[in-house]
Design an enzyme around this catalytic site. Structure first.
Site, PDB file in Angstrom:
ATOM      1  N   ILE A  14      46.913 108.495   0.619  1.00  0.00           N
ATOM      2  CA  ILE A  14      45.798 109.342   1.050  1.00  0.00           C
ATOM      3  C   ILE A  14      44.522 108.940   0.309  1.00  0.00           C
ATOM      4  O   ILE A  14      43.455 108.803   0.912  1.00  0.00           O
ATOM      5  CB  ILE A  14      46.120 110.847   0.859  1.00  0.00           C
ATOM      6  CG1 ILE A  14      47.412 111.217   1.611  1.00  0.00           C
ATOM      7  CG2 ILE A  14      44.960 111.710   1.343  1.00  0.00           C
ATOM      8  CD1 ILE A  14      47.808 112.685   1.529  1.00  0.00           C
ATOM      9  N   ASN A  34      47.226 105.590 -12.204  1.00  0.00           N
ATOM     10  CA  ASN A  34      48.109 104.983 -13.219  1.00  0.00           C
ATOM     11  C   ASN A  34      49.126 104.037 -12.576  1.00  0.00           C
ATOM     12  O   ASN A  34      49.969 103.474 -13.247  1.00  0.00           O
ATOM     13  CB  ASN A  34      48.826 106.056 -14.061  1.00  0.00           C
ATOM     14  CG  ASN A  34      49.828 106.854 -13.242  1.00  0.00           C
ATOM     15  OD1 ASN A  34      49.966 106.661 -12.036  1.00  0.00           O
ATOM     16  ND2 ASN A  34      50.540 107.761 -13.903  1.00  0.00           N
ATOM     17  N   ASN A  37      53.173 104.984  -8.715  1.00  0.00           N
ATOM     18  CA  ASN A  37      53.877 105.001  -7.433  1.00  0.00           C
ATOM     19  C   ASN A  37      53.172 104.154  -6.370  1.00  0.00           C
ATOM     20  O   ASN A  37      53.287 104.406  -5.181  1.00  0.00           O
ATOM     21  CB  ASN A  37      54.018 106.455  -6.951  1.00  0.00           C
ATOM     22  CG  ASN A  37      55.017 106.581  -5.816  1.00  0.00           C
ATOM     23  OD1 ASN A  37      55.983 105.826  -5.734  1.00  0.00           O
ATOM     24  ND2 ASN A  37      54.755 107.490  -4.893  1.00  0.00           N
ATOM     25  N   SER A 127      49.147 121.534   0.159  1.00  0.00           N
ATOM     26  CA  SER A 127      50.076 121.201   1.243  1.00  0.00           C
ATOM     27  C   SER A 127      50.469 122.445   2.022  1.00  0.00           C
ATOM     28  O   SER A 127      50.532 123.554   1.472  1.00  0.00           O
ATOM     29  CB  SER A 127      51.327 120.578   0.618  1.00  0.00           C
ATOM     30  OG  SER A 127      52.391 120.558   1.530  1.00  0.00           O
ATOM     31  N   TYR A 152      58.292 120.623  -6.489  1.00  0.00           N
ATOM     32  CA  TYR A 152      57.094 119.970  -5.935  1.00  0.00           C
ATOM     33  C   TYR A 152      56.197 121.004  -5.256  1.00  0.00           C
ATOM     34  O   TYR A 152      55.001 121.090  -5.525  1.00  0.00           O
ATOM     35  CB  TYR A 152      57.493 118.869  -4.933  1.00  0.00           C
ATOM     36  CG  TYR A 152      56.408 118.548  -3.932  1.00  0.00           C
ATOM     37  CD1 TYR A 152      55.324 117.752  -4.290  1.00  0.00           C
ATOM     38  CD2 TYR A 152      56.436 119.082  -2.632  1.00  0.00           C
ATOM     39  CE1 TYR A 152      54.302 117.489  -3.382  1.00  0.00           C
ATOM     40  CE2 TYR A 152      55.422 118.824  -1.732  1.00  0.00           C
ATOM     41  CZ  TYR A 152      54.359 118.029  -2.108  1.00  0.00           C
ATOM     42  OH  TYR A 152      53.350 117.786  -1.211  1.00  0.00           O
ATOM     43  N   LYS A 156      52.240 122.694  -6.182  1.00  0.00           N
ATOM     44  CA  LYS A 156      51.079 122.849  -5.278  1.00  0.00           C
ATOM     45  C   LYS A 156      50.555 124.276  -5.368  1.00  0.00           C
ATOM     46  O   LYS A 156      49.353 124.515  -5.482  1.00  0.00           O
ATOM     47  CB  LYS A 156      51.453 122.502  -3.836  1.00  0.00           C
ATOM     48  CG  LYS A 156      51.749 121.030  -3.604  1.00  0.00           C
ATOM     49  CD  LYS A 156      50.507 120.170  -3.761  1.00  0.00           C
ATOM     50  CE  LYS A 156      50.774 118.685  -3.601  1.00  0.00           C
ATOM     51  NZ  LYS A 156      49.694 117.829  -4.136  1.00  0.00           N
ATOM     52  N   PHE A 182      48.829 119.281   6.592  1.00  0.00           N
ATOM     53  CA  PHE A 182      50.080 119.380   7.337  1.00  0.00           C
ATOM     54  C   PHE A 182      50.802 118.030   7.174  1.00  0.00           C
ATOM     55  O   PHE A 182      51.017 117.623   6.041  1.00  0.00           O
ATOM     56  CB  PHE A 182      49.808 119.911   8.754  1.00  0.00           C
ATOM     57  CG  PHE A 182      49.561 121.414   8.642  1.00  0.00           C
ATOM     58  CD1 PHE A 182      48.417 121.906   8.016  1.00  0.00           C
ATOM     59  CD2 PHE A 182      50.529 122.327   9.017  1.00  0.00           C
ATOM     60  CE1 PHE A 182      48.243 123.276   7.786  1.00  0.00           C
ATOM     61  CE2 PHE A 182      50.368 123.696   8.794  1.00  0.00           C
ATOM     62  CZ  PHE A 182      49.218 124.160   8.177  1.00  0.00           C
ATOM     63  N   ASN A 183      51.167 117.326   8.197  1.00  0.00           N
ATOM     64  CA  ASN A 183      51.931 116.092   7.960  1.00  0.00           C
ATOM     65  C   ASN A 183      51.056 114.854   8.181  1.00  0.00           C
ATOM     66  O   ASN A 183      50.918 114.404   9.325  1.00  0.00           O
ATOM     67  CB  ASN A 183      53.156 116.038   8.875  1.00  0.00           C
ATOM     68  CG  ASN A 183      54.217 117.038   8.470  1.00  0.00           C
ATOM     69  OD1 ASN A 183      53.976 118.241   8.454  1.00  0.00           O
ATOM     70  ND2 ASN A 183      55.392 116.552   8.117  1.00  0.00           N
ATOM     71  N   ASN A 203      59.881 110.506   4.226  1.00  0.00           N
ATOM     72  CA  ASN A 203      59.111 111.049   5.346  1.00  0.00           C
ATOM     73  C   ASN A 203      59.446 110.342   6.650  1.00  0.00           C
ATOM     74  O   ASN A 203      59.882 109.197   6.669  1.00  0.00           O
ATOM     75  CB  ASN A 203      57.609 110.967   5.053  1.00  0.00           C
ATOM     76  CG  ASN A 203      57.201 111.845   3.871  1.00  0.00           C
ATOM     77  OD1 ASN A 203      56.705 111.353   2.871  1.00  0.00           O
ATOM     78  ND2 ASN A 203      57.460 113.135   3.984  1.00  0.00           N
TER      79      ASN A 203
END
Ligand code: UD1
Length: 346
Positions: A14, A34, A37, A127, A152, A156, A182-183, A203
């Site tokens: 994102i 960092n 991921n 989210s 998780y 949020k 949303f997704n 996902n």
């Protein structure tokens, strides 16, 4: 003078799309990551798409309070968009301490640095998971939040509350916007940036594209006995470029003093529910590929149906999702094909 936006976690999926849109909208940005991921692929893609070779990149961890303060001292930061967080639901159940520590501490350090500097505009990437299994769909921003189903999801919710409290206590110095995604799916139309999941994707769309390209054998559709028209879950799939543009609207709203309240919440979705099966069928049709899939048992923690009422973002922020699911799924496939050409089927 240009405004400067700090994008924490800016090298990720994102963050990189938001970086492109911010630059195209005329902002200066600082990317900080960092690389826990992601790798440099998307950051390099951002430079290529925007033709900007001079984007500042800070390799740092927001869990390091002094590094975070030093970053705020180094740049004239007008707004920060905070993405830097872990995001795998299942992993968070296995490793709750790691999730709470990373996701809360990094955000607290950002807020502390913002406070010490005398204030800042803070945009937090939240989210739709905060709504849990909603009693009524579509969900508005007034729909009650539900207890989180995973650490998780809880991070949020907790970060939303922390930002609300900080804004309240700051006497106007800190302003906040919570965007509830949303997704998010798809990729930039250039196919130079996109989602790069490590290991087996959790996902749906990355799993679909990896199956189509031959990296995975078969897509499991989790559950076909849900009380929905075709028995599979309903979600609101939002194009990543549309989603990125919502951040530009939100940052402008904060900087231009257009906020109705010092801390605001917006749903970022299309308002269009789509079932897993509909998405799979659309992917096959638009890209002309046959997908190997089978029905599998339900996945623990999945909600039956959730989609956004995006009216508030449409009306108050002047933002609207514009891309069709076909365009989005074409872009997702073009990105997977780009990865194959570049790296092979690793
Ligand atoms: C999840 C997270 C959400 C997070 C989002 C983006 C929860 C409950 N969900 O949303 O917080 O913001 O990811 O990272 O916290 N599916 C399959 N087969 C697969 C993968 C998925 O059938 O291999 C189905 C799922 O059952 C679901 C739909 O596809 O119905 C979407 O799944 P996914 O992409 O994982 O997103 P969510 O679970 O909706």
């Amino acid at each position: 003078m240009k405004n400067t936006v700090l994008v924490s976690g800016g090298a990720g999926f994102i963050g990189s799309h938001v970086s492109v849109e911010l630059i195209e909208a005329g902002f200066d940005i600082v990317v900080a990551d960092n690389f826990s991921n992601c790798d440099l692929t998307c950051f390099k893609g951002v430079k290529k798409i925007t033709g900007r070779d001079d984007i500042p990149l800070e390799v740092m961890d927001f869990c390091d309070a002094s590094a975070t303060k030093a970053l705020f001292a180094k740049y004239p930061i007008d707004a920060v968009i905070h993405f830097a967080a872990f995001k795998a639901v299942g992993e968070s159940v296995q490793e709750p301490v790691m999730y709470y520590k990373n996701n809360l501490l990094s955000f607290l350090n950002v807020l502390e640095a913002a406070q010490d500097k005398g204030g800042c505009n803070v945009l937090f990437s939240s989210s739709a998971t905060v709504y849990g299994e909603p009693d009524k769909v579509p969900v508005t921003e007034e729909t009650p939040r539900k207890p989180a189903a995973s650490p998780y999801g809880n991070t949020k919710k907790m970060c939303e509350d922390i930002l609300q409290d900080c804004v309240k206590a700051s006497n106007g110095a800190i302003k906040g916007i919570l965007l509830r995604y949303f997704n998010p799916i798809g990729a930039h139309p250039s196919a130079l940036i996109g989602e790069l999941p490590r290991g087996v994707p959790n996902n749906l769309v990355p799993f679909i594209t990896q199956t189509a390209v031959g990296k995975r054998e078969c897509l499991n559709i989790f559950g076909n006995d849900y009380p929905t028209p075709d028995g599979t879950c309903l979600r609101d799939y939002i194009d990543i470029v549309d989603l990125a543009k919502a951040h530009v609207c939100a940052v402008k709203r904060m900087l231009d003093g257009k906020m109705a309240q010092p801390c605001e919440v917006f749903n970022i979705g299309t308002g269009r529910p789509l079932s897993v099966l509909e998405l799979v069928n659309a992917f096959e049709k638009v890209n002309g590929v046959k997908l190997n899939y089978r029905f599998a048992p339900r996945r623990e923690g999945d909600v039956t149906a959730i989609w956004a009422d995006p009216a508030k973002a449409n009306e108050q922020m002047g933002w609207k999702a514009t891309r069709s699911i076909e365009e989005t799924l074409k872009a997702a496939w073009a990105w997977e094909c780009h990865l194959k050409t570049t790296y092979g089927n690793e």
